[in-house]
Design an enzyme around this catalytic site. Structure first.
Site, PDB file in Angstrom:
ATOM      1  N   ASN A  98      13.769   7.127  13.219  1.00  0.00           N
ATOM      2  CA  ASN A  98      13.539   6.748  14.570  1.00  0.00           C
ATOM      3  C   ASN A  98      15.432   6.657  15.032  1.00  0.00           C
ATOM      4  O   ASN A  98      16.445   6.397  14.772  1.00  0.00           O
ATOM      5  CB  ASN A  98      13.287   4.960  14.286  1.00  0.00           C
ATOM      6  CG  ASN A  98      11.125   6.172  13.947  1.00  0.00           C
ATOM      7  OD1 ASN A  98      10.850   6.846  14.121  1.00  0.00           O
ATOM      8  ND2 ASN A  98      10.977   4.664  13.890  1.00  0.00           N
ATOM      9  N   HIS A 115      18.740  10.208  11.646  1.00  0.00           N
ATOM     10  CA  HIS A 115      18.433  11.074  13.188  1.00  0.00           C
ATOM     11  C   HIS A 115      19.340  10.469  14.602  1.00  0.00           C
ATOM     12  O   HIS A 115      19.371  11.253  15.460  1.00  0.00           O
ATOM     13  CB  HIS A 115      16.554  11.451  13.670  1.00  0.00           C
ATOM     14  CG  HIS A 115      16.467  11.898  12.604  1.00  0.00           C
ATOM     15  ND1 HIS A 115      15.306  11.907  12.364  1.00  0.00           N
ATOM     16  CD2 HIS A 115      16.763  12.905  11.065  1.00  0.00           C
ATOM     17  CE1 HIS A 115      14.833  13.274  11.575  1.00  0.00           C
ATOM     18  NE2 HIS A 115      15.575  13.344  10.412  1.00  0.00           N
ATOM     19  N   CYS A 126      33.866  17.285  23.009  1.00  0.00           N
ATOM     20  CA  CYS A 126      34.685  16.423  22.449  1.00  0.00           C
ATOM     21  C   CYS A 126      34.085  15.361  21.385  1.00  0.00           C
ATOM     22  O   CYS A 126      34.992  14.223  20.052  1.00  0.00           O
ATOM     23  CB  CYS A 126      35.926  16.071  22.654  1.00  0.00           C
ATOM     24  SG  CYS A 126      35.081  14.574  24.154  1.00  0.00           S
ATOM     25  N   ASN A 207       0.360   4.098   6.837  1.00  0.00           N
ATOM     26  CA  ASN A 207       0.137   5.701   7.685  1.00  0.00           C
ATOM     27  C   ASN A 207      -1.779   5.467   7.819  1.00  0.00           C
ATOM     28  O   ASN A 207      -2.286   5.729   7.366  1.00  0.00           O
ATOM     29  CB  ASN A 207       0.223   7.036   7.484  1.00  0.00           C
ATOM     30  CG  ASN A 207       0.613   7.988   8.664  1.00  0.00           C
ATOM     31  OD1 ASN A 207      -0.493   8.186   9.341  1.00  0.00           O
ATOM     32  ND2 ASN A 207       1.584   8.588   8.606  1.00  0.00           N
TER      33      ASN A 207
HETATM   34  C1  BV8 Z   1      18.932  19.806   9.541  1.00  0.00           C
HETATM   35  C2  BV8 Z   1      16.065  12.950  16.877  1.00  0.00           C
HETATM   36  C3  BV8 Z   1      20.255  21.808   8.581  1.00  0.00           C
HETATM   37  C4  BV8 Z   1      15.759  13.943  18.359  1.00  0.00           C
HETATM   38  C5  BV8 Z   1      14.861  14.188  15.211  1.00  0.00           C
HETATM   39  C6  BV8 Z   1      14.134  22.700   5.690  1.00  0.00           C
HETATM   40  C7  BV8 Z   1      15.493  22.195   5.710  1.00  0.00           C
HETATM   41  C8  BV8 Z   1      16.232  22.335   5.984  1.00  0.00           C
HETATM   42  C9  BV8 Z   1      15.967  22.278   7.620  1.00  0.00           C
HETATM   43  C10 BV8 Z   1      15.099  22.225   7.807  1.00  0.00           C
HETATM   44  C11 BV8 Z   1      13.558  23.045   6.469  1.00  0.00           C
HETATM   45  N1  BV8 Z   1      12.195  23.348   6.978  1.00  0.00           N
HETATM   46  C12 BV8 Z   1      13.264  23.530   8.454  1.00  0.00           C
HETATM   47  C13 BV8 Z   1      13.646  23.018   8.969  1.00  0.00           C
HETATM   48  C14 BV8 Z   1      13.846  22.667  10.074  1.00  0.00           C
HETATM   49  C15 BV8 Z   1      14.080  20.988  10.567  1.00  0.00           C
HETATM   50  C16 BV8 Z   1      12.500  20.712  10.609  1.00  0.00           C
HETATM   51  O1  BV8 Z   1      11.857  20.466   9.759  1.00  0.00           O
HETATM   52  N2  BV8 Z   1      11.837  21.713  11.561  1.00  0.00           N
HETATM   53  C17 BV8 Z   1      10.159  20.438  11.375  1.00  0.00           C
HETATM   54  C18 BV8 Z   1       9.598  20.687  12.322  1.00  0.00           C
HETATM   55  C19 BV8 Z   1       9.541  22.065  10.179  1.00  0.00           C
HETATM   56  N3  BV8 Z   1      14.767  20.519  10.592  1.00  0.00           N
HETATM   57  C20 BV8 Z   1      16.076  20.268  10.750  1.00  0.00           C
HETATM   58  O2  BV8 Z   1      16.066  20.953  12.280  1.00  0.00           O
HETATM   59  C21 BV8 Z   1      16.965  19.316  10.796  1.00  0.00           C
HETATM   60  N4  BV8 Z   1      18.328  19.587  10.413  1.00  0.00           N
HETATM   61  O3  BV8 Z   1      17.704  20.259   8.659  1.00  0.00           O
HETATM   62  O4  BV8 Z   1      20.002  21.066   9.669  1.00  0.00           O
HETATM   63  C22 BV8 Z   1      20.399  23.024   9.634  1.00  0.00           C
HETATM   64  C23 BV8 Z   1      21.261  22.979  10.341  1.00  0.00           C
HETATM   65  C24 BV8 Z   1      21.490  24.471  10.586  1.00  0.00           C
HETATM   66  C25 BV8 Z   1      20.431  25.580  11.215  1.00  0.00           C
HETATM   67  C26 BV8 Z   1      18.710  24.983  10.381  1.00  0.00           C
HETATM   68  C27 BV8 Z   1      18.592  23.554   9.165  1.00  0.00           C
HETATM   69  C28 BV8 Z   1      16.928  17.912  11.497  1.00  0.00           C
HETATM   70  C29 BV8 Z   1      15.556  17.415  12.177  1.00  0.00           C
HETATM   71  C30 BV8 Z   1      16.125  16.449  12.471  1.00  0.00           C
HETATM   72  C31 BV8 Z   1      15.483  16.611  14.100  1.00  0.00           C
HETATM   73  N5  BV8 Z   1      14.974  15.462  15.054  1.00  0.00           N
HETATM   74  N6  BV8 Z   1      15.134  13.862  15.471  1.00  0.00           N
HETATM   75  C32 BV8 Z   1      15.014  13.493  18.881  1.00  0.00           C
HETATM   76  O5  BV8 Z   1      14.151  12.198  18.490  1.00  0.00           O
HETATM   77  O6  BV8 Z   1      15.500  13.117  20.222  1.00  0.00           O
HETATM   78  S1  BV8 Z   1      13.020  14.601  14.458  1.00  0.00           S
HETATM   79  C33 BV8 Z   1      11.920  13.845  15.007  1.00  0.00           C
HETATM   80  O7  BV8 Z   1      11.077  13.912  13.965  1.00  0.00           O
HETATM   81  C34 BV8 Z   1      11.500  12.035  15.394  1.00  0.00           C
HETATM   82  O8  BV8 Z   1      13.501  11.528  15.059  1.00  0.00           O
HETATM   83  C35 BV8 Z   1      10.785  11.668  14.143  1.00  0.00           C
HETATM   84  O9  BV8 Z   1      11.169  10.396  13.958  1.00  0.00           O
HETATM   85  C36 BV8 Z   1      10.946  12.334  13.315  1.00  0.00           C
HETATM   86  C37 BV8 Z   1       9.856  12.982  12.151  1.00  0.00           C
HETATM   87  O10 BV8 Z   1       8.522  12.722  12.355  1.00  0.00           O
HETATM   88  P1  BV8 Z   1       8.130  11.429  12.537  1.00  0.00           P
HETATM   89  O11 BV8 Z   1       8.982  10.154  12.629  1.00  0.00           O
HETATM   90  O12 BV8 Z   1       7.488  11.786  11.339  1.00  0.00           O
HETATM   91  O13 BV8 Z   1       6.816  10.801  13.870  1.00  0.00           O
HETATM   92  P2  BV8 Z   1       5.558  12.252  13.845  1.00  0.00           P
HETATM   93  O14 BV8 Z   1       5.198  12.221  15.554  1.00  0.00           O
HETATM   94  O15 BV8 Z   1       6.016  13.752  13.371  1.00  0.00           O
HETATM   95  O16 BV8 Z   1       5.014  11.604  13.160  1.00  0.00           O
HETATM   96  C38 BV8 Z   1       4.435   9.881  13.367  1.00  0.00           C
HETATM   97  C39 BV8 Z   1       3.438   9.479  12.255  1.00  0.00           C
HETATM   98  O17 BV8 Z   1       3.275   7.991  12.349  1.00  0.00           O
HETATM   99  C40 BV8 Z   1       1.858  10.075  11.797  1.00  0.00           C
HETATM  100  O18 BV8 Z   1       2.225  10.579  10.701  1.00  0.00           O
HETATM  101  C41 BV8 Z   1       0.368   9.537  11.790  1.00  0.00           C
HETATM  102  O19 BV8 Z   1      -0.208   9.123  11.669  1.00  0.00           O
HETATM  103  C42 BV8 Z   1       2.078   8.072  12.185  1.00  0.00           C
HETATM  104  N7  BV8 Z   1       1.145   7.028  12.871  1.00  0.00           N
HETATM  105  C43 BV8 Z   1       1.083   6.689  14.257  1.00  0.00           C
HETATM  106  N8  BV8 Z   1       0.241   5.275  14.613  1.00  0.00           N
HETATM  107  C44 BV8 Z   1       0.594   5.019  13.185  1.00  0.00           C
HETATM  108  C45 BV8 Z   1       1.070   5.611  12.439  1.00  0.00           C
HETATM  109  N9  BV8 Z   1       1.734   4.863  10.990  1.00  0.00           N
HETATM  110  C46 BV8 Z   1       1.897   3.929  10.592  1.00  0.00           C
HETATM  111  N10 BV8 Z   1       1.511   3.483  11.896  1.00  0.00           N
HETATM  112  C47 BV8 Z   1       0.726   3.482  13.262  1.00  0.00           C
HETATM  113  N11 BV8 Z   1       0.638   2.017  14.648  1.00  0.00           N
END
Ligand code: BV8
Length: 241
Positions: A98, A115, A126, A207
């Protein structure tokens, strides 16, 4: 041993949180549908360097809107319970995906922000941090004139190396690993619960919905964080959050 006994006996507790941890503080998760002006966009399409290069003002305004939500939000009983747990257990490391800073505001001290943090602003060229900037969208860096941007990790950008290395390292000594409020989809952060399990930690998913980690967790609590965490604190250490 059950979870309560494990928490009481734990030498090192590692907690991993995602956007679901902040949902009950009024901060929408990434999976939540966007509202109002932003309903037409997917977060994944705005949180990228490409989107910022193509539409700097739109991306800046989206983050300004989210910063407003975060500033109005307050940590809930689940955040506070985690801060209390840190006082009860010899060592606790909190790794968060987060960007809202709510764990710090709840009093957690050992927090790894994988993140970045939406309330921190830096220059897109810069890298200079900047606290005061004119009401432009986006504002120019006072040092080099390039656009300022939020200090978060966008999709396609690498995570901060030290934070990522520290996060994998603490999995080596975790007795208990709580994975809370994350869809366990975003890499490489989503590898952490699996790594912790592989290295011998007792892994728990908190979750209301299933995730790709559910089948691997030793225990699944299908409930919201705001309910589960104060109960764990009370049952393990006899203290309300
Ligand atoms: C990278 C900041 C290397 C910005 C965010 C394999 C290896 C490496 C990379 C990849 C890979 N496969 C794909 C990738 C690319 C990509 C990726 O993962 N894509 C996904 C969509 C498939 N990853 C990247 O690009 C990462 N970089 O690996 O660099 C690289 C370099 C160059 C080229 C290629 C690779 C960077 C990832 C970071 C992105 N930035 N945040 C912003 O916030 O604006 S990520 C963003 O998603 C948030 O930080 C968020 O926290 C995060 C993850 O999502 P969740 O936290 O899980 O939130 P979500 O909404 O998904 O789910 C909520 C959950 O809560 C649900 O399950 C729900 O049921 C639950 N919930 C709801 N209410 C409750 C609850 N649980 C408990 N109590 C409740 N009340």
């Amino acid at each position: 041993m059950n979870l309560i006994e494990r928490l009481k006996a734990a030498k090192h507790l590692v907690v991993f949180t995602g956007a679901g941890m902040s949902a009950e503080s009024g901060v929408p998760t990434f999976r939540d549908a966007q509202t109002g002006l932003w309903a037409q966009f997917r977060p994944e399409d705005l949180a990228t360097p490409q989107a910022f290069a193509a539409h700097p003002s739109r991306v800046w305004d989206w983050y300004a809107w989210r910063r407003g939500l975060v500033q109005k939000a307050a940590p809930h009983e689940g955040h506070i319970a985690l801060a209390e747990l840190e006082m009860k257990i010899p060592k606790m490391t909190l790794i968060t995906q987060n960007v809202d800073g709510l764990h710090h505001r709840a009093g957690s001290r050992t927090v790894i922000e994988l993140h970045g943090n939406i309330t921190r602003i830096r220059c897109s060229e810069c890298g200079e941090p900047c606290e005061e900037f004119p009401d432009h969208s986006p504002p120019p860096c006072p040092l080099c004139g390039a656009y300022l941007r939020p200090d978060v990790v966008w999709f396609g950008e690498s995570l901060p190396r030290e934070a990522l290395e520290a996060s994998f390292r603490v999995c080596e000594t975790a007795d208990v690993f709580l994975s809370i409020g994350t869809s366990t989809l975003v890499q490489p952060a989503a590898m952490l619960p699996f790594k912790a399990r592989e290295l011998g930690a007792f892994t728990v998913e908190i979750n209301p919905e299933p995730t790709p980690f559910s089948a691997s967790a030793h225990l699944v609590l299908r409930e919201p964080a705001r309910l589960a965490l104060p109960r764990l604190l009370l049952e393990a250490f006899g203290q309300p959050a």
